[in-house]
Design an enzyme around this catalytic site. Structure first.
Site, PDB file in Angstrom:
ATOM      1  N   ASP A   1       0.865  -1.176   0.000  1.00  0.00           N
ATOM      2  CA  ASP A   1       0.000   0.000   0.000  1.00  0.00           C
ATOM      3  C   ASP A   1       0.907   1.234   0.000  1.00  0.00           C
ATOM      4  OD1 ASP A   1      -1.626   2.134   0.631  1.00  0.00           O
ATOM      5  OD2 ASP A   1      -2.514   1.200   2.401  1.00  0.00           O
ATOM      6  N   ILE A   2       0.862   2.004  -1.046  1.00  0.00           N
ATOM      7  CA  ILE A   2       1.805   3.121  -1.211  1.00  0.00           C
ATOM      8  C   ILE A   2       1.606   4.211  -0.151  1.00  0.00           C
ATOM      9  CG2 ILE A   2       0.464   4.538  -2.842  1.00  0.00           C
ATOM     10  CD1 ILE A   2       3.117   4.804  -4.480  1.00  0.00           C
TER      11      ILE A   2
ATOM     12  N   ASN B   1      -6.234  12.550 -11.216  1.00  0.00           N
ATOM     13  CA  ASN B   1      -6.961  12.950 -12.426  1.00  0.00           C
ATOM     14  C   ASN B   1      -6.675  14.435 -12.663  1.00  0.00           C
ATOM     15  OD1 ASN B   1      -9.011  14.604 -11.028  1.00  0.00           O
ATOM     16  ND2 ASN B   1      -9.690  12.625 -10.215  1.00  0.00           N
TER      17      ASN B   1
ATOM     18  N   THR C   1      -3.346   1.984 -14.855  1.00  0.00           N
ATOM     19  CA  THR C   1      -3.772   0.595 -15.119  1.00  0.00           C
ATOM     20  C   THR C   1      -4.993   0.166 -14.311  1.00  0.00           C
ATOM     21  OG1 THR C   1      -2.308  -0.432 -13.483  1.00  0.00           O
ATOM     22  CG2 THR C   1      -1.395  -0.052 -15.681  1.00  0.00           C
ATOM     23  N   GLY C   2      -5.579   1.086 -13.547  1.00  0.00           N
ATOM     24  CA  GLY C   2      -6.809   0.789 -12.810  1.00  0.00           C
ATOM     25  C   GLY C   2      -7.998   1.326 -13.581  1.00  0.00           C
TER      26      GLY C   2
ATOM     27  N   ASP D   1      -5.613   7.322  -5.614  1.00  0.00           N
ATOM     28  CA  ASP D   1      -5.815   8.754  -5.357  1.00  0.00           C
ATOM     29  C   ASP D   1      -6.657   8.953  -4.085  1.00  0.00           C
ATOM     30  OD1 ASP D   1      -5.874  11.496  -5.768  1.00  0.00           O
ATOM     31  OD2 ASP D   1      -7.221  11.426  -7.506  1.00  0.00           O
TER      32      ASP D   1
HETATM   33  N1  AR6 Z   1      -1.264   1.514  -3.064  1.00  0.00           N
HETATM   34  C1  AR6 Z   1      -0.727   1.120  -4.249  1.00  0.00           C
HETATM   35  N2  AR6 Z   1      -1.469   0.910  -5.354  1.00  0.00           N
HETATM   36  C2  AR6 Z   1      -2.805   1.071  -5.254  1.00  0.00           C
HETATM   37  C3  AR6 Z   1      -3.449   1.489  -4.063  1.00  0.00           C
HETATM   38  C4  AR6 Z   1      -2.619   1.703  -2.931  1.00  0.00           C
HETATM   39  N3  AR6 Z   1      -3.107   2.103  -1.756  1.00  0.00           N
HETATM   40  N4  AR6 Z   1      -4.788   1.565  -4.313  1.00  0.00           N
HETATM   41  C5  AR6 Z   1      -4.977   1.201  -5.598  1.00  0.00           C
HETATM   42  N5  AR6 Z   1      -3.792   0.907  -6.169  1.00  0.00           N
HETATM   43  P1  AR6 Z   1      -6.177   3.668 -10.107  1.00  0.00           P
HETATM   44  P2  AR6 Z   1      -5.628   5.090 -12.646  1.00  0.00           P
HETATM   45  C6  AR6 Z   1      -3.486   0.468  -7.554  1.00  0.00           C
HETATM   46  O1  AR6 Z   1      -7.535   3.304 -10.593  1.00  0.00           O
HETATM   47  O2  AR6 Z   1      -5.910   3.879 -13.453  1.00  0.00           O
HETATM   48  C7  AR6 Z   1      -8.867   7.743  -9.536  1.00  0.00           C
HETATM   49  O3  AR6 Z   1     -10.237   7.877  -9.288  1.00  0.00           O
HETATM   50  C8  AR6 Z   1      -4.588  -0.131  -8.381  1.00  0.00           C
HETATM   51  O4  AR6 Z   1      -4.815  -1.485  -8.010  1.00  0.00           O
HETATM   52  O5  AR6 Z   1      -6.028   4.158  -8.726  1.00  0.00           O
HETATM   53  O6  AR6 Z   1      -4.432   5.930 -12.977  1.00  0.00           O
HETATM   54  C9  AR6 Z   1      -8.222   9.071  -9.950  1.00  0.00           C
HETATM   55  O7  AR6 Z   1      -8.820  10.175  -9.297  1.00  0.00           O
HETATM   56  C10 AR6 Z   1      -3.987  -0.018  -9.783  1.00  0.00           C
HETATM   57  O8  AR6 Z   1      -3.044  -1.081  -9.984  1.00  0.00           O
HETATM   58  O9  AR6 Z   1      -5.500   4.826 -11.066  1.00  0.00           O
HETATM   59  C11 AR6 Z   1      -8.469   9.107 -11.426  1.00  0.00           C
HETATM   60  O10 AR6 Z   1      -9.764   9.591 -11.728  1.00  0.00           O
HETATM   61  C12 AR6 Z   1      -3.201   1.292  -9.713  1.00  0.00           C
HETATM   62  O11 AR6 Z   1      -3.097   1.615  -8.308  1.00  0.00           O
HETATM   63  C13 AR6 Z   1      -8.363   7.656 -11.836  1.00  0.00           C
HETATM   64  O12 AR6 Z   1      -8.692   6.896 -10.674  1.00  0.00           O
HETATM   65  C14 AR6 Z   1      -3.839   2.469 -10.435  1.00  0.00           C
HETATM   66  O13 AR6 Z   1      -5.253   2.382 -10.338  1.00  0.00           O
HETATM   67  C15 AR6 Z   1      -6.957   7.292 -12.238  1.00  0.00           C
HETATM   68  O14 AR6 Z   1      -6.933   5.987 -12.744  1.00  0.00           O
END
Ligand code: AR6
Length: 169
Positions: free
Chosen positions: A10-11, A24, A118-119, A34
Protein backbone atom coordinates in the site's frame (compact mmCIF):
# COMPACT_ATOMS: atom_id res chain seq x y z
CA UNK A 1 23.20 3.74 -10.82
CA UNK A 2 20.21 4.02 -8.51
CA UNK A 3 18.32 0.84 -7.80
CA UNK A 4 14.87 -0.07 -9.06
CA UNK A 5 12.65 -2.42 -7.12
CA UNK A 6 9.11 -3.76 -7.39
CA UNK A 7 7.32 -4.37 -4.12
CA UNK A 8 3.77 -5.34 -3.30
CA UNK A 9 1.93 -3.15 -0.81
CA UNK A 10 0.00 0.00 0.00
CA UNK A 11 1.81 3.12 -1.21
CA UNK A 12 0.23 5.26 1.53
CA UNK A 13 2.48 3.38 3.98
CA UNK A 14 5.74 4.13 2.15
CA UNK A 15 8.60 5.70 4.12
CA UNK A 16 10.24 7.56 1.26
CA UNK A 17 11.06 11.10 0.19
CA UNK A 18 8.21 11.16 -2.32
CA UNK A 19 5.28 9.02 -3.40
CA UNK A 20 3.53 9.55 -6.70
CA UNK A 21 -0.25 9.77 -6.95
CA UNK A 22 -2.14 8.48 -10.00
CA UNK A 23 -4.40 11.52 -10.02
CA UNK A 24 -6.96 12.95 -12.43
CA UNK A 25 -6.74 16.31 -14.17
CA UNK A 26 -8.74 18.10 -11.45
CA UNK A 27 -6.12 17.08 -8.81
CA UNK A 28 -8.98 17.16 -6.32
CA UNK A 29 -9.06 13.48 -5.44
CA UNK A 30 -11.03 10.48 -6.63
CA UNK A 31 -11.11 6.71 -6.15
CA UNK A 32 -8.36 4.11 -6.32
CA UNK A 33 -4.91 5.04 -5.12
CA UNK A 34 -5.81 8.75 -5.36
CA UNK A 35 -8.63 8.33 -2.83
CA UNK A 36 -6.41 6.27 -0.54
CA UNK A 37 -3.67 8.92 -0.62
CA UNK A 38 -6.10 11.76 0.11
CA UNK A 39 -7.64 9.84 3.03
CA UNK A 40 -4.25 8.99 4.51
CA UNK A 41 -2.70 12.44 4.01
CA UNK A 42 -5.69 14.25 5.51
CA UNK A 43 -7.80 17.26 4.45
CA UNK A 44 -4.81 19.58 4.16
CA UNK A 45 -3.91 17.75 0.97
CA UNK A 46 -7.16 18.74 -0.73
CA UNK A 47 -6.62 22.35 0.35
CA UNK A 48 -3.08 22.28 -1.05
CA UNK A 49 -4.32 20.96 -4.41
CA UNK A 50 -7.08 23.55 -5.00
CA UNK A 51 -4.74 26.41 -6.03
CA UNK A 52 -3.21 24.33 -8.86
CA UNK A 53 -6.47 24.64 -10.82
CA UNK A 54 -5.92 21.15 -12.15
CA UNK A 55 -3.07 19.65 -14.15
CA UNK A 56 -2.88 18.42 -17.76
CA UNK A 57 -2.38 14.71 -18.48
CA UNK A 58 1.33 13.81 -18.45
CA UNK A 59 2.38 16.75 -16.28
CA UNK A 60 2.97 16.67 -12.50
CA UNK A 61 2.55 18.87 -9.44
CA UNK A 62 4.06 18.47 -5.97
CA UNK A 63 2.64 19.00 -2.47
CA UNK A 64 3.85 18.14 1.02
CA UNK A 65 2.95 14.69 2.32
CA UNK A 66 1.04 16.10 5.30
CA UNK A 67 0.03 13.12 7.49
CA UNK A 68 1.91 10.58 5.38
CA UNK A 69 5.38 9.32 6.22
CA UNK A 70 6.41 10.45 2.75
CA UNK A 71 7.76 13.99 2.73
CA UNK A 72 6.25 14.85 -0.65
CA UNK A 73 3.38 13.75 -2.86
CA UNK A 74 3.77 14.14 -6.61
CA UNK A 75 0.42 14.20 -8.40
CA UNK A 76 0.30 13.16 -12.04
CA UNK A 77 -2.79 12.48 -14.16
CA UNK A 78 -2.12 9.45 -16.34
CA UNK A 79 -3.71 8.94 -19.75
CA UNK A 80 -7.13 7.32 -20.11
CA UNK A 81 -6.67 4.31 -22.43
CA UNK A 82 -8.46 4.99 -25.71
CA UNK A 83 -7.11 2.12 -27.82
CA UNK A 84 -3.48 3.18 -28.03
CA UNK A 85 -3.48 5.68 -30.88
CA UNK A 86 -4.23 8.74 -28.76
CA UNK A 87 -0.60 9.29 -27.63
CA UNK A 88 -1.26 7.26 -24.48
CA UNK A 89 2.29 5.84 -24.39
CA UNK A 90 3.89 9.28 -24.76
CA UNK A 91 1.63 10.68 -22.06
CA UNK A 92 2.35 7.80 -19.69
CA UNK A 93 6.12 8.14 -20.23
CA UNK A 94 5.75 11.84 -19.52
CA UNK A 95 4.03 11.09 -16.18
CA UNK A 96 7.04 9.07 -15.00
CA UNK A 97 9.61 11.50 -16.43
CA UNK A 98 7.95 14.66 -15.06
CA UNK A 99 7.36 13.07 -11.65
CA UNK A 100 11.04 12.14 -11.34
CA UNK A 101 12.09 15.59 -12.58
CA UNK A 102 10.07 17.25 -9.80
CA UNK A 103 11.42 14.78 -7.25
CA UNK A 104 14.99 15.62 -8.20
CA UNK A 105 14.18 19.34 -8.12
CA UNK A 106 13.17 18.88 -4.46
CA UNK A 107 16.29 16.85 -3.69
CA UNK A 108 14.47 13.54 -3.24
CA UNK A 109 16.57 10.36 -3.22
CA UNK A 110 13.80 7.78 -2.85
CA UNK A 111 10.57 7.75 -4.88
CA UNK A 112 7.69 5.26 -4.95
CA UNK A 113 5.25 4.98 -7.88
CA UNK A 114 1.90 3.21 -8.14
CA UNK A 115 0.96 1.55 -11.42
CA UNK A 116 -0.27 4.72 -13.16
CA UNK A 117 -3.33 4.38 -15.46
CA UNK A 118 -3.77 0.59 -15.12
CA UNK A 119 -6.81 0.79 -12.81
CA UNK A 120 -9.83 2.94 -13.62
CA UNK A 121 -8.04 4.43 -16.65
CA UNK A 122 -7.83 1.01 -18.33
CA UNK A 123 -4.28 1.07 -19.71
CA UNK A 124 -3.29 -2.55 -20.51
CA UNK A 125 -0.95 -3.71 -17.77
CA UNK A 126 1.81 -5.23 -19.90
CA UNK A 127 2.03 -2.20 -22.16
CA UNK A 128 2.00 0.22 -19.22
CA UNK A 129 4.75 -1.72 -17.46
CA UNK A 130 6.96 -1.57 -20.55
CA UNK A 131 6.57 2.20 -20.83
CA UNK A 132 7.05 2.74 -17.09
CA UNK A 133 10.17 0.62 -16.70
CA UNK A 134 11.86 1.95 -19.85
CA UNK A 135 11.21 5.54 -18.80
CA UNK A 136 12.41 4.97 -15.23
CA UNK A 137 15.54 3.19 -16.49
CA UNK A 138 16.46 6.07 -18.78
CA UNK A 139 16.00 8.67 -16.03
CA UNK A 140 17.98 6.62 -13.49
CA UNK A 141 20.86 6.24 -15.94
CA UNK A 142 21.23 10.04 -15.96
CA UNK A 143 20.54 10.95 -12.32
CA UNK A 144 23.05 11.41 -9.50
CA UNK A 145 20.36 12.46 -7.02
CA UNK A 146 18.01 9.47 -7.08
CA UNK A 147 19.16 6.43 -5.11
CA UNK A 148 16.07 4.20 -5.25
CA UNK A 149 12.88 4.15 -7.26
CA UNK A 150 10.20 1.55 -6.51
CA UNK A 151 7.01 0.46 -8.19
CA UNK A 152 4.51 -0.33 -5.44
CA UNK A 153 2.08 -2.87 -6.86
CA UNK A 154 -1.20 -3.37 -5.04
CA UNK A 155 -1.60 -7.00 -6.16
CA UNK A 156 0.74 -9.89 -7.05
CA UNK A 157 -0.13 -9.93 -10.77
CA UNK A 158 0.84 -6.28 -11.15
CA UNK A 159 4.08 -6.92 -9.24
CA UNK A 160 4.99 -9.81 -11.55
CA UNK A 161 4.28 -7.88 -14.72
CA UNK A 162 6.50 -4.95 -13.64
CA UNK A 163 9.30 -7.32 -12.52
CA UNK A 164 9.22 -9.04 -15.91
CA UNK A 165 9.13 -5.70 -17.74
CA UNK A 166 12.14 -4.44 -15.77
CA UNK A 167 14.14 -7.46 -16.95
CA UNK A 168 13.54 -6.31 -20.53
CA UNK A 169 13.94 -2.56 -19.95
N1 AR6 B 1 -1.26 1.51 -3.06
C1 AR6 B 1 -0.73 1.12 -4.25
N2 AR6 B 1 -1.47 0.91 -5.35
C2 AR6 B 1 -2.81 1.07 -5.25
C3 AR6 B 1 -3.45 1.49 -4.06
C4 AR6 B 1 -2.62 1.70 -2.93
N3 AR6 B 1 -3.11 2.10 -1.76
N4 AR6 B 1 -4.79 1.56 -4.31
C5 AR6 B 1 -4.98 1.20 -5.60
N5 AR6 B 1 -3.79 0.91 -6.17
P1 AR6 B 1 -6.18 3.67 -10.11
P2 AR6 B 1 -5.63 5.09 -12.65
C6 AR6 B 1 -3.49 0.47 -7.55
O1 AR6 B 1 -7.53 3.30 -10.59
O2 AR6 B 1 -5.91 3.88 -13.45
C7 AR6 B 1 -8.87 7.74 -9.54
O3 AR6 B 1 -10.24 7.88 -9.29
C8 AR6 B 1 -4.59 -0.13 -8.38
O4 AR6 B 1 -4.81 -1.49 -8.01
O5 AR6 B 1 -6.03 4.16 -8.73
O6 AR6 B 1 -4.43 5.93 -12.98
C9 AR6 B 1 -8.22 9.07 -9.95
O7 AR6 B 1 -8.82 10.18 -9.30
C10 AR6 B 1 -3.99 -0.02 -9.78
O8 AR6 B 1 -3.04 -1.08 -9.98
O9 AR6 B 1 -5.50 4.83 -11.07
C11 AR6 B 1 -8.47 9.11 -11.43
O10 AR6 B 1 -9.76 9.59 -11.73
C12 AR6 B 1 -3.20 1.29 -9.71
O11 AR6 B 1 -3.10 1.61 -8.31
C13 AR6 B 1 -8.36 7.66 -11.84
O12 AR6 B 1 -8.69 6.90 -10.67
C14 AR6 B 1 -3.84 2.47 -10.44
O13 AR6 B 1 -5.25 2.38 -10.34
C15 AR6 B 1 -6.96 7.29 -12.24
O14 AR6 B 1 -6.93 5.99 -12.74
Amino acid sequence: MAEFEVIQGDITQSHVDAIVNAANTTLLGGGGVDGAIHRAAGPELFAACVPFNGCPTGEARITPGFQLSAKWIIHTPGPVWQGGDHHEAADLASCYRESLRLAVEKGCHTVDFPSISTGVYGYPLNAAATVATQTIASVLAQSDTLTRVRLVAFDPKTAKVYRDAWEQA
